[in-house]
Design an enzyme around this catalytic site. Structure first.
Site, PDB file in Angstrom:
ATOM      1  N   THR A  15       0.640  -1.229  -0.100  1.00 61.42           N
ATOM      2  CA  THR A  15      -0.078   0.062  -0.140  1.00 61.42           C
ATOM      3  C   THR A  15       0.722   1.108   0.021  1.00 61.42           C
ATOM      4  O   THR A  15       0.577   2.202  -0.576  1.00 61.42           O
ATOM      5  CB  THR A  15      -1.056  -0.127   1.301  1.00 61.42           C
ATOM      6  OG1 THR A  15      -1.792  -1.117   1.358  1.00 61.42           O
ATOM      7  CG2 THR A  15      -1.975   1.264   1.011  1.00 61.42           C
ATOM      8  N   ASP A  56       1.448  -6.782  -4.628  1.00 59.45           N
ATOM      9  CA  ASP A  56       0.486  -6.674  -3.445  1.00 59.45           C
ATOM     10  C   ASP A  56       1.052  -7.876  -2.751  1.00 59.45           C
ATOM     11  O   ASP A  56       1.290  -8.971  -3.148  1.00 59.45           O
ATOM     12  CB  ASP A  56      -0.823  -6.771  -3.793  1.00 59.45           C
ATOM     13  CG  ASP A  56      -1.835  -7.002  -2.737  1.00 59.45           C
ATOM     14  OD1 ASP A  56      -1.570  -7.447  -1.539  1.00 59.45           O
ATOM     15  OD2 ASP A  56      -2.790  -5.988  -2.709  1.00 59.45           O
ATOM     16  N   SER A  57       1.317  -7.630  -1.455  1.00 60.26           N
ATOM     17  CA  SER A  57       1.914  -8.538  -0.495  1.00 60.26           C
ATOM     18  C   SER A  57       1.190  -9.861  -0.448  1.00 60.26           C
ATOM     19  O   SER A  57       1.682 -10.911   0.119  1.00 60.26           O
ATOM     20  CB  SER A  57       2.133  -7.972   0.703  1.00 60.26           C
ATOM     21  OG  SER A  57       0.893  -7.950   1.581  1.00 60.26           O
ATOM     22  N   SER A  58      -0.234  -9.895  -0.682  1.00 56.65           N
ATOM     23  CA  SER A  58      -0.983 -11.285  -0.885  1.00 56.65           C
ATOM     24  C   SER A  58      -0.058 -12.271  -2.123  1.00 56.65           C
ATOM     25  O   SER A  58      -0.364 -13.377  -1.728  1.00 56.65           O
ATOM     26  CB  SER A  58      -2.276 -10.972  -1.379  1.00 56.65           C
ATOM     27  OG  SER A  58      -2.999 -10.117  -0.670  1.00 56.65           O
ATOM     28  N   THR A  88       0.970  -4.730   4.126  1.00 58.05           N
ATOM     29  CA  THR A  88       0.895  -5.262   5.576  1.00 58.05           C
ATOM     30  C   THR A  88       0.450  -6.962   5.676  1.00 58.05           C
ATOM     31  O   THR A  88       0.580  -7.433   6.749  1.00 58.05           O
ATOM     32  CB  THR A  88       0.006  -4.265   6.357  1.00 58.05           C
ATOM     33  OG1 THR A  88      -1.278  -4.332   5.686  1.00 58.05           O
ATOM     34  CG2 THR A  88       0.548  -2.945   6.415  1.00 58.05           C
ATOM     35  N   ASP A  89      -0.418  -7.211   4.668  1.00 56.06           N
ATOM     36  CA  ASP A  89      -1.162  -8.305   4.742  1.00 56.06           C
ATOM     37  C   ASP A  89      -0.235  -9.598   5.233  1.00 56.06           C
ATOM     38  O   ASP A  89      -0.517 -10.509   5.918  1.00 56.06           O
ATOM     39  CB  ASP A  89      -2.028  -8.634   3.528  1.00 56.06           C
ATOM     40  CG  ASP A  89      -2.993  -7.856   3.341  1.00 56.06           C
ATOM     41  OD1 ASP A  89      -3.610  -7.313   4.437  1.00 56.06           O
ATOM     42  OD2 ASP A  89      -3.788  -7.930   2.381  1.00 56.06           O
ATOM     43  N   THR A 278      -2.306 -21.738  20.018  1.00 59.34           N
ATOM     44  CA  THR A 278      -3.775 -21.509  20.217  1.00 59.34           C
ATOM     45  C   THR A 278      -4.441 -20.558  19.585  1.00 59.34           C
ATOM     46  O   THR A 278      -3.754 -19.804  18.623  1.00 59.34           O
ATOM     47  CB  THR A 278      -3.769 -20.606  21.854  1.00 59.34           C
ATOM     48  OG1 THR A 278      -4.952 -20.351  22.193  1.00 59.34           O
ATOM     49  CG2 THR A 278      -2.747 -19.612  21.703  1.00 59.34           C
ATOM     50  N   GLN A 279      -5.630 -20.519  19.289  1.00 59.18           N
ATOM     51  CA  GLN A 279      -6.495 -19.486  18.460  1.00 59.18           C
ATOM     52  C   GLN A 279      -6.535 -18.209  19.168  1.00 59.18           C
ATOM     53  O   GLN A 279      -6.899 -17.269  18.564  1.00 59.18           O
ATOM     54  CB  GLN A 279      -7.875 -20.192  18.226  1.00 59.18           C
ATOM     55  CG  GLN A 279      -8.039 -21.338  17.566  1.00 59.18           C
ATOM     56  CD  GLN A 279      -9.441 -21.794  17.329  1.00 59.18           C
ATOM     57  OE1 GLN A 279     -10.195 -21.104  17.587  1.00 59.18           O
ATOM     58  NE2 GLN A 279      -9.679 -23.001  16.676  1.00 59.18           N
ATOM     59  N   CYS A 280      -6.068 -18.200  20.526  1.00 59.34           N
ATOM     60  CA  CYS A 280      -6.150 -16.870  21.225  1.00 59.34           C
ATOM     61  C   CYS A 280      -5.100 -16.057  20.774  1.00 59.34           C
ATOM     62  O   CYS A 280      -3.763 -16.587  20.523  1.00 59.34           O
ATOM     63  CB  CYS A 280      -5.985 -17.129  22.542  1.00 59.34           C
ATOM     64  SG  CYS A 280      -7.536 -18.194  23.212  1.00 59.34           S
TER      65      CYS A 280
END
Length: 344
Positions: A15, A56-58, A88-89, A278-280
């Site tokens: 970006t 694009d960083s994707s 940033t992605d 963990t998902q947390c």
């Protein structure tokens, strides 16, 4: 008098250097454009620029990680520090990869970007860029000899950082590790405060891992209520699969039903390395703390401790790509290699 420290800026797109696809039409999508010297003219006395990608960083991948590492290696003796401009992605993935690829790093490698293009009024790009250059040059501040992410007012260890927000300027955080430093004030008069202890210095020469040493036959899998056992079986039976990062509940908990655990055990017995994170966003896996994680532990799943999902996946790709046997990969996954995990 000593000349100002030299910094090499490697531009990859993102970006920070994008523009609207239709010139003058702000509703058209942002797309990568040639970076050139936009935003860097004020720093020409100590900054050189190489545009190596415009993506694009994707679209980031291990081959591009290798290209970045290669350029740093080629120019390592010519510059005091490096800045990478990046979308940033996937910034956290790139930071993790470079931290593993650049062994015995003694100079700052600072990755930054922006939420708004640098040419747009009110963009966060000028401040992020100026601060990143100052950290890389390390002229009046301590040398921070590792791969870091600078965004907003935080300088973060790269392999601890996560993208936490899609809007606003406070985008990245390192949930399980204190920031390397905080940016106080605005460039050029800013200072770094609360600088945390750095990794122990090494006298060994820089070594760079070839990007082809990353094993890409891995996947990340979220555990969720009602997960189909048939789907799990088919996923774990994928041809060539070498490793899986499973994102579980809380402190590492997962279903305890036999069908689920049997599929996990079958995969481990085939030599697939399964890492539990963990998902947390905060905290660590503590397998055995609850009965709901004992089944995974007994079937050979290893703990990712407090690694981020990004760090766990990239580290798994890195270790599998080195050709280690599954048991060696399991051991090294739980050791601190580049500051990516708290030893437990």
């Amino acid at each position: 008098m000593r000349a100002k420290n030299k910094v090499l800026v490697l531009c990859t797109g993102g970006t920070i250097g994008m523009s609207h696809k239709i010139k003058g039409e702000p509703s058209s999508p942002l797309v990568p454009v040639s970076w050139g010297d936009v935003g860097l003219s004020a720093f020409k006395s100590f900054v050189d620029t190489k545009e190596i990608l415009s993506i694009d960083s994707s679209d980031m991948n291990p081959a591009y990680w290798g290209l970045l590492a290669e350029k740093i290696g080629e120019n390592y003796d010519k510059y005091d520090g490096f800045v990478i401009l990046h979308g940033t992605d996937t910034m956290a993935y790139t930071a993790c990869a470079l931290s593993f690829m650049l062994e015995n790093l003694k100079k700052p490698v600072v990755i930054t970007g922006a939420q708004l293009p640098i040419a747009k009024q009110g963009s966060d790009a000028p401040q992020n860029l100026a601060a990143a250059l100052a950290v890389a040059a390390a002229e009046n501040i301590p040398v921070i000899p590792e791969v870091s992410i600078l965004f907003g007012n935080l300088l973060l260890r790269g392999n601890r950082a996560r993208k936490m927000n899609t809007s606003g300027f406070s985008v990245f955080d390192s949930p399980n590790y204190e920031p390397l430093a905080r940016i106080v004030g605005e460039p050029p008069g800013f200072v770094l405060s609360q600088i945390t202890p750095q990794r122990k210095p090494t006298h060994e020469p820089l070594q760079i891992t070839d990007f082809r040493s990353f094993e890409t036959n891995v996947l990340s899998l979220d555990i969720f209520p009602g997960m189909s056992n048939v789907m799990l079986k088919n996923i774990l039976a994928l041809e060539g699969l070498k490793g899986v990062v499973i994102k579980t509940y809380g402190a590492g908990n997962a279903p305890t039903v036999p069908n689920f655990l049997n599929e996990i055990e079958n995969a481990v017995n085939k030599g697939i390395v399964i890492v539990n994170v963990t998902q947390c966003p905060y905290g660590a896996v503590d397998m055995g703390l609850y009965g709901a994680s004992v089944g995974l532990l007994q079937r050979g799943v290893i703990s990712g401790l407090d690694m981020s999902p990004e760090a766990a996946l990239v580290k798994l790709m890195f270790l599998l790509g080195q050709g280690y046997a599954p048991e060696s990969v399991k051991e090294k996954m739980q050791l601190d290699l580049r500051g990516e995990v708290t030893n437990n």
